[in-house]
Design a protein around this motif. Structure first.
Motif, PDB file in Angstrom:
ATOM      1  N   TYR A  86       0.848  -1.198   0.000  1.00  0.00           N
ATOM      2  CA  TYR A  86       0.000   0.000   0.000  1.00  0.00           C
ATOM      3  C   TYR A  86       0.877   1.239   0.000  1.00  0.00           C
ATOM      4  N   GLY A  87       0.449   2.280  -0.725  1.00  0.00           N
ATOM      5  CA  GLY A  87       1.203   3.527  -0.750  1.00  0.00           C
ATOM      6  C   GLY A  87       0.456   4.633  -1.476  1.00  0.00           C
ATOM      7  N   GLU A  88       1.178   5.707  -1.741  1.00  0.00           N
ATOM      8  CA  GLU A  88       0.574   6.871  -2.406  1.00  0.00           C
ATOM      9  C   GLU A  88       1.602   7.527  -3.321  1.00  0.00           C
ATOM     10  N   GLU A  89       1.142   7.922  -4.486  1.00  0.00           N
ATOM     11  CA  GLU A  89       1.954   8.683  -5.428  1.00  0.00           C
ATOM     12  C   GLU A  89       1.266  10.012  -5.703  1.00  0.00           C
ATOM     13  N   GLN A  90       2.069  11.051  -5.938  1.00  0.00           N
ATOM     14  CA  GLN A  90       1.495  12.377  -6.176  1.00  0.00           C
ATOM     15  C   GLN A  90       0.698  12.417  -7.482  1.00  0.00           C
ATOM     16  N   ARG A  91       1.169  11.678  -8.498  1.00  0.00           N
ATOM     17  CA  ARG A  91       0.547  11.737  -9.814  1.00  0.00           C
ATOM     18  C   ARG A  91      -0.611  10.765  -9.960  1.00  0.00           C
ATOM     19  N   ARG A  92      -0.490   9.569  -9.413  1.00  0.00           N
ATOM     20  CA  ARG A  92      -1.522   8.553  -9.631  1.00  0.00           C
ATOM     21  C   ARG A  92      -2.363   8.245  -8.397  1.00  0.00           C
ATOM     22  N   GLY A  93      -2.043   8.863  -7.268  1.00  0.00           N
ATOM     23  CA  GLY A  93      -2.865   8.702  -6.072  1.00  0.00           C
ATOM     24  C   GLY A  93      -2.490   7.457  -5.270  1.00  0.00           C
ATOM     25  N   PHE A  94      -3.423   7.005  -4.443  1.00  0.00           N
ATOM     26  CA  PHE A  94      -3.193   5.808  -3.633  1.00  0.00           C
ATOM     27  C   PHE A  94      -3.151   4.572  -4.521  1.00  0.00           C
ATOM     28  N   TYR A  95      -2.432   3.552  -4.038  1.00  0.00           N
ATOM     29  CA  TYR A  95      -2.292   2.363  -4.869  1.00  0.00           C
ATOM     30  C   TYR A  95      -2.197   1.101  -4.024  1.00  0.00           C
ATOM     31  N   LEU A  96      -2.468  -0.011  -4.708  1.00  0.00           N
ATOM     32  CA  LEU A  96      -2.172  -1.354  -4.218  1.00  0.00           C
ATOM     33  C   LEU A  96      -1.302  -2.018  -5.275  1.00  0.00           C
ATOM     34  N   ARG A  97      -0.096  -2.435  -4.889  1.00  0.00           N
ATOM     35  CA  ARG A  97       0.847  -3.025  -5.829  1.00  0.00           C
ATOM     36  C   ARG A  97       1.136  -4.477  -5.477  1.00  0.00           C
ATOM     37  N   ASP A  98       1.480  -5.225  -6.511  1.00  0.00           N
ATOM     38  CA  ASP A  98       1.928  -6.618  -6.371  1.00  0.00           C
ATOM     39  C   ASP A  98       0.874  -7.509  -5.726  1.00  0.00           C
ATOM     40  N   ASP A  99      -0.381  -7.198  -5.986  1.00  0.00           N
ATOM     41  CA  ASP A  99      -1.461  -8.077  -5.534  1.00  0.00           C
ATOM     42  C   ASP A  99      -1.642  -9.179  -6.573  1.00  0.00           C
ATOM     43  N   GLY A 100      -1.779 -10.424  -6.136  1.00  0.00           N
ATOM     44  CA  GLY A 100      -1.938 -11.497  -7.108  1.00  0.00           C
ATOM     45  C   GLY A 100      -1.833 -12.867  -6.489  1.00  0.00           C
ATOM     46  N   TYR A 101      -1.292 -13.796  -7.280  1.00  0.00           N
ATOM     47  CA  TYR A 101      -1.218 -15.197  -6.863  1.00  0.00           C
ATOM     48  C   TYR A 101       0.145 -15.766  -7.238  1.00  0.00           C
ATOM     49  N   TYR A 102       0.642 -16.638  -6.359  1.00  0.00           N
ATOM     50  CA  TYR A 102       1.945 -17.282  -6.568  1.00  0.00           C
ATOM     51  C   TYR A 102       1.719 -18.780  -6.776  1.00  0.00           C
ATOM     52  N   PHE A 103       2.308 -19.315  -7.864  1.00  0.00           N
ATOM     53  CA  PHE A 103       2.204 -20.737  -8.171  1.00  0.00           C
ATOM     54  C   PHE A 103       3.559 -21.394  -7.942  1.00  0.00           C
ATOM     55  N   ALA A 104       3.642 -22.287  -6.960  1.00  0.00           N
ATOM     56  CA  ALA A 104       4.868 -23.047  -6.711  1.00  0.00           C
ATOM     57  C   ALA A 104       4.746 -24.371  -7.461  1.00  0.00           C
ATOM     58  N   MET A 105       5.275 -24.400  -8.682  1.00  0.00           N
ATOM     59  CA  MET A 105       5.099 -25.586  -9.523  1.00  0.00           C
ATOM     60  C   MET A 105       5.944 -26.756  -9.055  1.00  0.00           C
TER      61      MET A 105
END
Length: 312
Positions: free
Chosen positions: A255-274
């Motif tokens: 979670y964070g904030e950028e001046q140009r793009r506003g608040f954000y959620l980064r690297d949300d997803g799923y991990y596959f351990a094959m």
């Protein structure tokens, strides 16, 4: 001429004075209460013993609750120790420390109930009124801080309030927690996050969950909270890997904030351990100004061994 005075004993019939120790019958069917009975143990014969018809106590006596711990309990404190023989307790003040086998408990105040093998620990207010020295519990599976802790050395069960524990790169917060003998932690009103702040900036709110250290965290209904604002993103149940080995599962966003793009959620997803050599990550970013993105990443790990030199 003097009259001869008779002795009063002369008028008493000596034969009438029977020895009270002799056996006689005063009246039919009534024996003298002072008469001697014949001795029940006869000389020359082996003594006879009567076996009690009650071979065991009919009222079971419960064993003390703290009778079966297998090791000694060591304890000390910097300030003072107060013993109560009536209650079988000892109170430790000031950097109190208790150790039992592989369990260590530290707090500013600890009450040890020796008869029950129970400890109760909490912090104490300092000179400014701020609570300090909250309990720190350490065992072979995990360690955590809390505001209040009750733990039984014999049953290995405990009750904890406002606990914070690190779970393989994540942090688990809970208002009320019960620790089971098998090491599982039952949680009510919990939070799971990668933020290390005491009050996390973002987290997944868990209405109830079970944490299995070194394995996984399984939860009931859960939802995402960002800056103390619940988002309309919920799940009926959750499964979060909590293993030291590679395991497939959800990735907690940053979670964070950028001046140009506003608040954000980064690297949300799923991990596959094959397998042990190959994995796959599917992640995405989202910003409050409407920008979003997706990424796909993979890693390979191969071990190459130089073949031995041929021998001629």
């Amino acid at each position: 001429m003097h009259a001869q005075q008779s002795d009063p004993l002369d008028a008493v019939d000596i034969q009438a004075l029977n020895d009270s120790l002799n056996m006689r019958v005063d009246s039919p069917g009534i024996r003298d209460s002072a008469s001697l009975q014949s001795d029940s143990v006869r000389f020359g014969e082996p003594p006879r013993f009567t076996i009690d018809s009650i071979t065991g106590d009919t009222i079971p006596i419960p064993e003390p609750e703290g009778s079966d711990i297998s090791a000694k309990v060591d304890y000390n404190a910097i300030d003072s120790l107060v013993f109560s023989l009536d209650d079988g307790t000892v109170e430790l003040y000031g950097e109190a420390h208790i150790a039992y086998e592989n369990i260590v408990l530290e707090a500013d105040y600890i009450r040890y109930e020796m008869d029950k093998n129970m400890v109760v620990a909490n912090g104490l207010p300092d000179s400014t009124g701020t609570i300090a020295g909250n309990p720190l519990f350490i065992d072979e599976n995990n360690s955590f801080n809390s505001k209040l802790l009750k733990y039984n050395f014999r049953t290995q069960k405990g009750y904890i309030e406002e606990v914070i524990t690190e779970q393989e790169g994540g942090y688990l917060h809970a208002e009320q927690t019960k620790k089971q003998a098998n090491g599982h932690i039952h949680i009510k009103d919990g939070k799971y996050t990668t933020c290390n702040a005491e009050h996390p900036h973002f987290y997944i709110a868990l209405t109830k969950a079970i944490s299995m250290p070194g394995d996984k965290i399984v939860s009931g209904p859960a939802y995402i909270v960002l800056a103390d604002v619940p988002l309309p993103l919920g799940i009926p149940f959750g499964f979060f890997p909590n293993s030291r080995t590679k395991t497939s599962g959800l990735l907690i966003p940053q979670y964070g904030e950028e001046q140009r793009r506003g608040f954000y959620l980064r690297d949300d997803g799923y991990y596959f351990a094959m397998n042990d050599y190959l994995d796959l990550r599917v992640t995405g970013d989202i910003y409050t100004n409407g920008t979003w993105g997706l990424r796909l990443g993979s890693r390979e790990s191969w071990s190459w061994h130089k073949p031995p030199c041929p021998v001629f």
